[in-house]
Design a protein around this motif. Sequence first.
Motif, PDB file in Angstrom:
ATOM      1  N   GLY A 177      30.701 -38.311  49.347  1.00  0.00           N
ATOM      2  CA  GLY A 177      31.725 -37.399  48.872  1.00  0.00           C
ATOM      3  C   GLY A 177      31.345 -36.668  47.602  1.00  0.00           C
ATOM      4  N   THR A 198      28.847 -33.843  48.488  1.00  0.00           N
ATOM      5  CA  THR A 198      29.428 -32.712  49.201  1.00  0.00           C
ATOM      6  C   THR A 198      30.301 -31.868  48.280  1.00  0.00           C
ATOM      7  OG1 THR A 198      31.239 -34.142  49.962  1.00  0.00           O
ATOM      8  CG2 THR A 198      29.366 -33.825  51.453  1.00  0.00           C
ATOM      9  N   MET A 199      30.957 -32.507  47.311  1.00  0.00           N
ATOM     10  CA  MET A 199      31.736 -31.736  46.350  1.00  0.00           C
ATOM     11  C   MET A 199      30.825 -30.891  45.458  1.00  0.00           C
ATOM     12  SD  MET A 199      34.782 -32.303  47.179  1.00  0.00           S
ATOM     13  CE  MET A 199      35.669 -31.490  45.873  1.00  0.00           C
ATOM     14  N   THR A 246      36.693 -28.340  41.522  1.00  0.00           N
ATOM     15  CA  THR A 246      35.799 -29.085  42.412  1.00  0.00           C
ATOM     16  C   THR A 246      34.869 -29.986  41.619  1.00  0.00           C
ATOM     17  OG1 THR A 246      35.849 -27.171  43.904  1.00  0.00           O
ATOM     18  CG2 THR A 246      34.194 -28.864  44.338  1.00  0.00           C
ATOM     19  N   MET A 280      31.405 -27.403  54.711  1.00  0.00           N
ATOM     20  CA  MET A 280      31.705 -27.168  53.297  1.00  0.00           C
ATOM     21  C   MET A 280      31.757 -25.675  52.972  1.00  0.00           C
ATOM     22  SD  MET A 280      32.256 -30.194  52.571  1.00  0.00           S
ATOM     23  CE  MET A 280      32.764 -29.892  50.892  1.00  0.00           C
ATOM     24  N   TYR A 286      35.195 -24.675  53.949  1.00  0.00           N
ATOM     25  CA  TYR A 286      36.166 -25.154  52.969  1.00  0.00           C
ATOM     26  C   TYR A 286      36.167 -24.270  51.717  1.00  0.00           C
ATOM     27  CZ  TYR A 286      36.679 -29.550  55.581  1.00  0.00           C
ATOM     28  OH  TYR A 286      36.937 -30.491  56.532  1.00  0.00           O
ATOM     29  N   LYS A 322      39.179 -38.038  61.079  1.00  0.00           N
ATOM     30  CA  LYS A 322      38.529 -36.866  60.474  1.00  0.00           C
ATOM     31  C   LYS A 322      38.321 -35.773  61.522  1.00  0.00           C
ATOM     32  CE  LYS A 322      36.407 -36.757  56.828  1.00  0.00           C
ATOM     33  NZ  LYS A 322      36.738 -36.373  55.449  1.00  0.00           N
ATOM     34  N   ILE A 369      43.278 -28.688  54.826  1.00  0.00           N
ATOM     35  CA  ILE A 369      41.928 -28.912  54.306  1.00  0.00           C
ATOM     36  C   ILE A 369      41.917 -30.131  53.393  1.00  0.00           C
ATOM     37  CG2 ILE A 369      40.067 -27.951  52.890  1.00  0.00           C
ATOM     38  CD1 ILE A 369      40.247 -26.469  55.441  1.00  0.00           C
ATOM     39  N   THR A 386      42.190 -33.217  55.456  1.00  0.00           N
ATOM     40  CA  THR A 386      40.959 -33.503  56.189  1.00  0.00           C
ATOM     41  C   THR A 386      39.911 -34.138  55.294  1.00  0.00           C
ATOM     42  OG1 THR A 386      41.397 -31.606  57.620  1.00  0.00           O
ATOM     43  CG2 THR A 386      39.167 -32.497  57.664  1.00  0.00           C
ATOM     44  N   TYR A 387      39.784 -33.616  54.082  1.00  0.00           N
ATOM     45  CA  TYR A 387      38.717 -34.105  53.202  1.00  0.00           C
ATOM     46  C   TYR A 387      39.119 -35.358  52.431  1.00  0.00           C
ATOM     47  CZ  TYR A 387      34.685 -34.041  50.152  1.00  0.00           C
ATOM     48  OH  TYR A 387      33.539 -34.390  49.492  1.00  0.00           O
ATOM     49  N   ASN A 428      39.742 -39.831  53.954  1.00  0.00           N
ATOM     50  CA  ASN A 428      38.869 -40.761  53.228  1.00  0.00           C
ATOM     51  C   ASN A 428      39.654 -41.851  52.520  1.00  0.00           C
ATOM     52  OD1 ASN A 428      36.572 -39.505  54.014  1.00  0.00           O
ATOM     53  ND2 ASN A 428      36.084 -38.586  52.059  1.00  0.00           N
TER      54      ASN A 428
END
Length: 697
Positions: free
Chosen positions: A501, A504-505, A537, A570, A573, A638, A678, A681-682, A686
């Motif tokens: 995570g 990806t951020m 972010t 991503m 997003y 997911k 969104i 989902t993210y 999680n």
Amino acid sequence: MKERLWKNVWVVLYVVLMGVLAIATFLEHAYGTTFVQTHIYHACWFCGLWGALAFGLVRACGKCRLWKRLPVLWWHGSLLVILGGAMLTYLTGEKGYVHLVQGQEVKSFIRTSDQQTRVLPFSLSLDSFRVVYYPGTEAPSDYKSYVGCKVNGQWKEEVISMNHILSVEGYRFYQSSYDPDLSGSWLSVNYDPWGIAVTYAGYLCLAFSSLWLLGSRRETFFRLLRHPLWRKTGLLWLGVCAFQLTAQARPVSVLSRQDAEKLKMRQVIYHDRVAPFHTLARDFVIKLSGKPSYHGLTPEQVVASWLLYPEEWQHEPMFRVKSERLRQELGLKSEYAALVDLFDRKTYRLEGLLQRLQDEVRNTHEKGWLENRQAKKLEKEVLELDEKVGMVLMLQKGTFIRPLPEDGSVTPLSPLRIRAEIFYHAVPFTKILFMANLSLGLLALGWWVYSYVMQEGDKARNWRSRWRRIWVWAVWMACLFHWTSYLLRWYIGGRIPLGNGHETMLFLAGFLLLCTCIWQRRFSFLLPTGLLLSGFTFLVAYLSEMNPQITPLMPVLLSPWLSLHVSLIMVSYALFALMCLCSILALSIRRHTWQRQRLTLFCRVLLYPAVLCLGIGIFIGAVWANVSWGSYWAWDPKEVWALITFMLYGMAFHVQSIPRFRNPYFFHWFLIVSFSAILMTYFGVNYVLGGMHSYAG
């Protein structure tokens, strides 16, 4: 009237399906996967709902004469092909498992649906099974089954491993598990003679038609790019911080800084990879105290002092206890506890407390959701504190630090790579970026509102032109600074940083900054938007819940599909986030209609690449899942929420069928509300629902 009724019924079914999918994920969290598989995903009424939507789609394609718009017809037709492939898989496919043991020939497998034995048209035998580890570590990099396959009387030697399947006469075998003594291997079996081929054909058609939609001069996307507003605004599509070290006189003995510096570049095996001792020491201090240093001492000084002077350091209040309730349970007067505070003579206090909390969790399960959740939260906090104590005990026993073996079996890192990793930890890239981008973003937002909305005339234009250069320079500096750190992390880890995570951020924030740099010349509102979004972010990436450690990937993630799948998702997003913030700006503008029109047009243009990237990313993930797990769709939370997001944003394209989307106010409110999908989902999956994809956190 009849046609309007058909359209309304189809829209209602579409919305109902999204609602059913959303509810199913929460039911799975409450009652388990078997419950939703039986009562929803594999139920006849659920298949009938999809069939009704497919029928409505075919009818709509005919009524709208989509054969005159071939890219749109291909795109919708590819969705029908994918649905058809899924139905073929459901009707004709079989799933099961087989247990191979060395020296035994197997000619059948167990079907998962009814636990019945099914005969194979060939036989398999296990020659050997082995776990492949990352060099010098105990972290598995792969699981390999060396099997013999007898087809038509002839034996062939094959290897089955993660992301490397065995396909024989339509039967596909995937590495699933293994016996503890390594004498046996468990393989997943998938027999799908028709569904996979049809579904893959649908994926290819979707990718082709998506590119066709973006490139066709006759379609809406190209007409939006040629809108007269672009002539007014233009569009170019091609196109270290202060450390506070409070050095204090410590009542405990401490290794000198000069001696501790000699340990910094020593190489150890940590988190199943070769790393400098500095990385281990830094993570140790962060884990215990919540900060990368302790009262002006370097991480190397702290770890070495724990080893050399344990009797003194066990009285040092270094263990951070964030929970007020846990501090009350332990009788602590401050936020930090010493090791001796957690022991009552020879009795470990956390052990008894944990046992009592586990009993409380079981007892409160029937009392109510809130009581049970509070008990589980406190239990988790006790386990986190217990993990910190375990690290110290491992350090004192000599099992926490693992030097490189002297036999040369593990290749050491180069001095350049060691220095790069130490430098990466020395500069708090994420902290600097989230603080700078949020601060500059707020200032830039005030500048944009004042100069573009409230001011007029030549003087105002000159004023905003001078300030605009400052914000452009700030965005470019932030972008270069971040991508330098991202590439540095890539170099240190030896892989693309997309494995968890936190990473990806970081990619998402970098892409937002890159988009801002490319488009800011023609869209001034992107300067505050890009800075604020990337700042938030980076803030999420900085949170302690994310795992910033650089670790090897688990075997299933060692796939070339990973980077493409995650990158496309991503990117989508990031575009959705830009659209959300631009919609907020559009709704905030009361004057200057042309500015609001520009924002609306910009959002409509971004909607195309955002939805298409999301759709292609989802289906590339499905291909990866089929290669790794033997099933391209498993109704994981997911996956379901990604599908909901895809369907939700897809509604905004249909301005002819749903006239409300022609209204700019409704369109912008839709984009703002839809962004919650969104976030669900993210983050929601999680941290709330869990599932196979929850490792991303």
